[in-house]
Write a protein that holds these residues in place. Structure first.
Motif, PDB file in Angstrom:
ATOM      1  N   GLU A 193      44.481  40.894 -16.963  1.00  0.00           N
ATOM      2  CA  GLU A 193      44.322  40.363 -18.321  1.00  0.00           C
ATOM      3  C   GLU A 193      45.592  40.538 -19.158  1.00  0.00           C
ATOM      4  N   GLU A 194      46.713  40.668 -18.515  1.00  0.00           N
ATOM      5  CA  GLU A 194      47.967  40.972 -19.204  1.00  0.00           C
ATOM      6  C   GLU A 194      48.311  39.962 -20.301  1.00  0.00           C
ATOM      7  N   LYS A 195      47.937  38.707 -20.123  1.00  0.00           N
ATOM      8  CA  LYS A 195      48.248  37.682 -21.127  1.00  0.00           C
ATOM      9  C   LYS A 195      47.412  37.845 -22.392  1.00  0.00           C
ATOM     10  N   ARG A 196      46.381  38.661 -22.335  1.00  0.00           N
ATOM     11  CA  ARG A 196      45.546  38.910 -23.508  1.00  0.00           C
ATOM     12  C   ARG A 196      45.954  40.192 -24.235  1.00  0.00           C
ATOM     13  N   ALA A 228      44.493  44.228 -27.799  1.00  0.00           N
ATOM     14  CA  ALA A 228      43.857  43.428 -26.752  1.00  0.00           C
ATOM     15  C   ALA A 228      42.943  42.387 -27.385  1.00  0.00           C
ATOM     16  N   CYS A 273      39.788  40.790 -27.063  1.00  0.00           N
ATOM     17  CA  CYS A 273      38.538  41.080 -26.362  1.00  0.00           C
ATOM     18  C   CYS A 273      37.479  40.013 -26.620  1.00  0.00           C
TER      19      CYS A 273
END
Length: 99
Positions: free
Chosen positions: A33-36, A74, A76
């Motif tokens: 989820e690095e792009k978030r 983040a 979410c």
């Protein structure tokens, strides 16, 4: 190396250490989820710029205490939600450079 379990860490470095390289290592679940994620690093309240999420180089350390703040935000938000949800956590690294 410091862990993400605690929000505050302190280290002492000798006077010949002028800069630090900060390289966050994300756990496997977060790497997907690095792009978030948004990571901001500040040194003594001055934002350090980097073209990539992978590494930050500090400006020269001052003698005495230097405060490195690492803020992670983040996204979410759930796919079916109309309301965005963001969570942030700030870590502090107190770096004391000896005289």
């Amino acid at each position: 190396s410091i862990d993400g379990e605690y929000t505050n860490h302190a280290v002492c470095v000798p006077s010949n250490v002028e800069t630090l390289t900060i390289q966050p290592e994300l756990v496997k679940a977060l790497k997907a989820e690095e792009k978030r994620l948004s990571v901001t690093v500040l040194q003594n309240n001055m934002k350090l710029n980097t073209p990539l999420l992978s590494e930050w180089q500090t400006v020269p350390l001052t003698r005495g205490t230097n405060i490195i703040k690492i803020n992670i935000t983040a996204n979410c938000t759930k796919p079916d939600s109309n309301i965005p949800e963001y969570k942030s956590k700030t870590y502090h690294l107190f770096v004391t450079r000896t005289w």
